[in-house]
Design a protein around this motif. Structure first.
Motif, PDB file in Angstrom:
ATOM      1  N   UNK A   1      86.037 -54.319-128.908  1.00  0.00           N
ATOM      2  CA  UNK A   1      85.402 -53.013-129.027  1.00  0.00           C
ATOM      3  C   UNK A   1      83.936 -53.226-129.388  1.00  0.00           C
ATOM      4  N   UNK A   2      83.031 -52.616-128.644  1.00  0.00           N
ATOM      5  CA  UNK A   2      81.620 -52.830-128.939  1.00  0.00           C
ATOM      6  C   UNK A   2      80.700 -51.921-128.157  1.00  0.00           C
ATOM      7  N   UNK A   3      79.512 -52.453-127.869  1.00  0.00           N
ATOM      8  CA  UNK A   3      78.483 -51.706-127.163  1.00  0.00           C
ATOM      9  C   UNK A   3      77.868 -52.595-126.084  1.00  0.00           C
ATOM     10  N   UNK A   4      77.391 -51.978-125.027  1.00  0.00           N
ATOM     11  CA  UNK A   4      76.765 -52.725-123.940  1.00  0.00           C
ATOM     12  C   UNK A   4      75.311 -53.006-124.308  1.00  0.00           C
ATOM     13  N   UNK A   5      75.017 -54.271-124.541  1.00  0.00           N
ATOM     14  CA  UNK A   5      73.659 -54.665-124.919  1.00  0.00           C
ATOM     15  C   UNK A   5      72.758 -54.798-123.688  1.00  0.00           C
ATOM     16  N   UNK A   6      73.316 -55.344-122.623  1.00  0.00           N
ATOM     17  CA  UNK A   6      72.539 -55.541-121.406  1.00  0.00           C
ATOM     18  C   UNK A   6      73.506 -55.757-120.252  1.00  0.00           C
TER      19      UNK A   6
ATOM     20  N   UNK B   1      86.403 -48.931-110.634  1.00  0.00           N
ATOM     21  CA  UNK B   1      85.976 -49.422-111.946  1.00  0.00           C
ATOM     22  C   UNK B   1      84.688 -50.227-111.832  1.00  0.00           C
ATOM     23  N   UNK B   2      84.569 -50.978-110.772  1.00  0.00           N
ATOM     24  CA  UNK B   2      83.371 -51.800-110.580  1.00  0.00           C
ATOM     25  C   UNK B   2      82.144 -50.910-110.374  1.00  0.00           C
ATOM     26  N   UNK B   3      82.293 -49.873-109.563  1.00  0.00           N
ATOM     27  CA  UNK B   3      81.187 -48.949-109.301  1.00  0.00           C
ATOM     28  C   UNK B   3      80.805 -48.200-110.573  1.00  0.00           C
ATOM     29  N   UNK B   4      81.808 -47.775-111.341  1.00  0.00           N
ATOM     30  CA  UNK B   4      81.530 -47.062-112.591  1.00  0.00           C
ATOM     31  C   UNK B   4      80.743 -47.943-113.560  1.00  0.00           C
ATOM     32  N   UNK B   5      81.107 -49.219-113.633  1.00  0.00           N
ATOM     33  CA  UNK B   5      80.420 -50.148-114.533  1.00  0.00           C
ATOM     34  C   UNK B   5      78.971 -50.371-114.124  1.00  0.00           C
ATOM     35  N   UNK B   6      78.671 -50.185-112.833  1.00  0.00           N
ATOM     36  CA  UNK B   6      77.300 -50.408-112.350  1.00  0.00           C
ATOM     37  C   UNK B   6      76.329 -49.379-112.899  1.00  0.00           C
ATOM     38  N   UNK B   7      76.842 -48.282-113.432  1.00  0.00           N
ATOM     39  CA  UNK B   7      75.972 -47.208-113.921  1.00  0.00           C
ATOM     40  C   UNK B   7      76.017 -47.057-115.446  1.00  0.00           C
ATOM     41  N   UNK B   8      76.605 -48.003-116.115  1.00  0.00           N
ATOM     42  CA  UNK B   8      76.655 -47.923-117.571  1.00  0.00           C
ATOM     43  C   UNK B   8      75.266 -48.174-118.158  1.00  0.00           C
TER      44      UNK B   8
ATOM     45  N   UNK C   1      72.458 -48.898-121.302  1.00  0.00           N
ATOM     46  CA  UNK C   1      72.343 -49.739-122.494  1.00  0.00           C
ATOM     47  C   UNK C   1      72.839 -48.985-123.722  1.00  0.00           C
ATOM     48  N   UNK C   2      73.661 -49.661-124.531  1.00  0.00           N
ATOM     49  CA  UNK C   2      74.262 -49.142-125.764  1.00  0.00           C
ATOM     50  C   UNK C   2      75.411 -48.161-125.527  1.00  0.00           C
ATOM     51  N   UNK C   3      75.941 -48.116-124.298  1.00  0.00           N
ATOM     52  CA  UNK C   3      77.196 -47.397-124.077  1.00  0.00           C
ATOM     53  C   UNK C   3      78.277 -48.065-124.927  1.00  0.00           C
ATOM     54  N   UNK C   4      79.063 -47.256-125.638  1.00  0.00           N
ATOM     55  CA  UNK C   4      80.154 -47.830-126.427  1.00  0.00           C
ATOM     56  C   UNK C   4      81.371 -47.978-125.527  1.00  0.00           C
ATOM     57  N   UNK C   5      82.047 -49.114-125.640  1.00  0.00           N
ATOM     58  CA  UNK C   5      83.144 -49.415-124.721  1.00  0.00           C
ATOM     59  C   UNK C   5      84.115 -50.429-125.309  1.00  0.00           C
ATOM     60  N   UNK C   6      85.227 -50.566-124.646  1.00  0.00           N
ATOM     61  CA  UNK C   6      86.200 -51.611-124.957  1.00  0.00           C
ATOM     62  C   UNK C   6      86.474 -52.381-123.673  1.00  0.00           C
TER      63      UNK C   6
ATOM     64  N   UNK D   1      83.783 -45.246-124.253  1.00  0.00           N
ATOM     65  CA  UNK D   1      84.018 -44.287-125.337  1.00  0.00           C
ATOM     66  C   UNK D   1      82.874 -43.288-125.466  1.00  0.00           C
ATOM     67  N   UNK D   2      81.646 -43.781-125.388  1.00  0.00           N
ATOM     68  CA  UNK D   2      80.500 -42.893-125.542  1.00  0.00           C
ATOM     69  C   UNK D   2      79.371 -43.325-124.624  1.00  0.00           C
ATOM     70  N   UNK D   3      78.922 -42.399-123.776  1.00  0.00           N
ATOM     71  CA  UNK D   3      77.863 -42.719-122.821  1.00  0.00           C
ATOM     72  C   UNK D   3      76.526 -42.877-123.540  1.00  0.00           C
ATOM     73  N   UNK D   4      75.630 -43.645-122.952  1.00  0.00           N
ATOM     74  CA  UNK D   4      74.278 -43.822-123.481  1.00  0.00           C
ATOM     75  C   UNK D   4      73.325 -43.952-122.309  1.00  0.00           C
ATOM     76  N   UNK D   5      72.424 -42.989-122.199  1.00  0.00           N
ATOM     77  CA  UNK D   5      71.439 -43.016-121.123  1.00  0.00           C
ATOM     78  C   UNK D   5      70.038 -42.927-121.712  1.00  0.00           C
ATOM     79  N   UNK D   6      69.091 -43.575-121.036  1.00  0.00           N
ATOM     80  CA  UNK D   6      67.686 -43.553-121.461  1.00  0.00           C
ATOM     81  C   UNK D   6      67.504 -44.058-122.896  1.00  0.00           C
TER      82      UNK D   6
END
Length: 430
Positions: free
Chosen positions: A19-24, A56-63, A65-70, A95-100
């Motif tokens: 469980x964490x956040x997308x750093x890059x 799932x692959x396409x969805x991940x392409x638009x995540x 920075x700092x989107x929370x995910x597992x 879990x939680x979107x993060x844009x801009x």
């Protein structure tokens, strides 16, 4: 099975959920490389289109920075990877979107980052500093607890401005009383030592100095040991033991963080006892020989401390400052009454004072005289004078600022990075 990045090595070859956040994120054809942080570290998670499917692959392409995910996947050893391990992603949940997200991998100015300190803390460098800070604090507590000291914290609200109001923050204390935020718990620590022998206080302290140097905060954390039946030599030995213990602990437990900070650890490995010990007069001679315009009889300034500390490869203990520039409670040397039985410990590499302390006046008549000489109200010190009326003993102690110690160990340019939310002359947000 739930895992953290810090203990990922124990799950080699197993399927885990992080469980964490997308750093890059970066992509290469049919692969996404997701850098994930979970607060305990950073790891690369490799997502294959063939494994997770097109959606799932396409969805991940638009995540963002700092989107929370597992992410769930198999842990795989890879010596080329950060930390030696990667995760092959089988599934991903957002879990939680993060844009801009405002703090991007590009360079940002200090003011920009300080205004977003609550987000800046998420970066790899800042989390490394916070882990070193944690280790320093843990080492401090273990050092004193392991030597029979009792944690005996002192008030943050104090009733009188005992050493002048110019560097104290006044606080309205109910309707008709003004209190002050503490500069130091030392006087109370002395009382605690008379009850418990060896004590330490550990908490926030406040200085209303209008300083804008890289070494100053208006709110910082200080550890303050006090010992009954102790002289200046005991104080210096305790300071040496504390500093060497802290440095050894950080080198043992936080090498990864020091590597992230690009710290030259050979400098820290040289920090062993005993430390060089010189007098104020010796230090003044060094400054004169180096051509600095130092006025004898004044305290050392930041530049003076930098030059003195760079003269040694480990911390240096400077003793016997003139009594005229030390606090009223500092005991004069019986052999040199114009010099105080005090010590400042300067960190090497130009980081200046990290410890200040000494032996306290234990004679009632002398303490009364010193209070009058400093123009202080005796009535504010009656409780403190009681310590000399009822079973006085030689005693001493010191204070060590946590942030300055962390700044030196991490070799930071400014002390503002050593505390989660720094308070400075022009900084009270966030």
């Amino acid at each position: 099975m739930r895992a953290t990045i810090a203990d990922i090595a124990t799950f080699d070859g197993q399927q885990v959920t992080l469980h964490g956040w997308l750093h890059n994120r970066r992509s290469s054809g049919k692969l996404h490389f997701l850098i994930i942080r979970d607060g305990s570290g950073f790891i690369q998670a490799v997502m294959s289109k063939a494994t997770v499917g097109d959606d799932a692959f396409t969805r991940a392409a638009h995540l963002g920075q700092e989107t929370s995910l597992s992410v769930t996947g198999a842990v795989r050893a890879d010596e080329r990877a950060r930390g030696g391990y990667e995760i092959d992603v089988a599934s991903l949940e957002v879990h939680g979107d993060s844009q801009d997200y405002p703090i991007t991998p590009k360079e940002h100015g200090v003011d920009f980052l300080m205004d977003r300190r609550h987000l800046w803390l998420r970066t790899e460098r800042q989390t490394a500093i916070m882990r070193v800070r944690h280790e320093v604090i843990d080492a401090v507590r273990d050092f004193f607890n392991g030597r029979g000291f009792i944690l005996c914290d002192t008030p943050i609200f104090t009733p009188a401005a005992c050493e002048g109001t110019s560097t104290l923050f006044p606080v309205q204390y109910f309707e008709d009383t003004t209190a002050f935020l503490t500069q130091s718990g030392q006087l109370y620590g002395e009382a605690n030592a008379m009850a418990l022998g060896k004590v330490y206080g550990f908490g926030p302290t406040f200085r209303a100095e209008k300083s804008k140097t890289r070494r100053h905060l208006t709110e910082f954390w200080m550890v303050e040991p006090e010992m009954a039946y102790a002289d200046l030599g005991d104080v210096i030995s305790l300071a040496e033991g504390l500093i060497t213990s802290i440095v050894a602990r950080v080198l043992d437990k936080r090498r990864t963080e020091l590597q992230i900070l690009e710290r030259d650890t050979t400098k820290l490995e040289a920090v062993t006892a005993p430390f060089p010990r010189i007098t104020y007069d010796d230090a003044a001679t060094i400054l004169r020989e180096k051509g600095l315009p130092f006025a004898y009889g004044t305290d050392f300034g930041g530049t003076d401390e930098t030059v003195l500390s760079e003269h040694f490869d480990r911390p240096v203990a400077i003793t016997h400052y003139p009594t005229t520039i030390k606090a009223f409670y500092m005991k004069p040397d019986p052999q040199q009454p114009d010099k105080a039985l005090c010590v400042d410990v300067l960190a090497p590499e130009g980081y200046g004072e990290i410890i200040g302390g000494g032996q306290r006046v234990d004679d009632l008549d002398l303490l009364l005289r010193r209070i009058r000489e400093h123009g202080l109200p005796q009535e504010a010190f009656e409780w403190y004078l009681d310590l000399r009326r009822y079973g006085t003993v030689p005693h001493g102690g010191f204070g060590m600022g946590i942030e300055r110690c962390v700044s030196w160990i991490c070799k930071l340019e400014h002390v503002r990075e050593t505390i989660p939310y720094p308070r400075m002359l022009y900084r009270l947000y966030p």
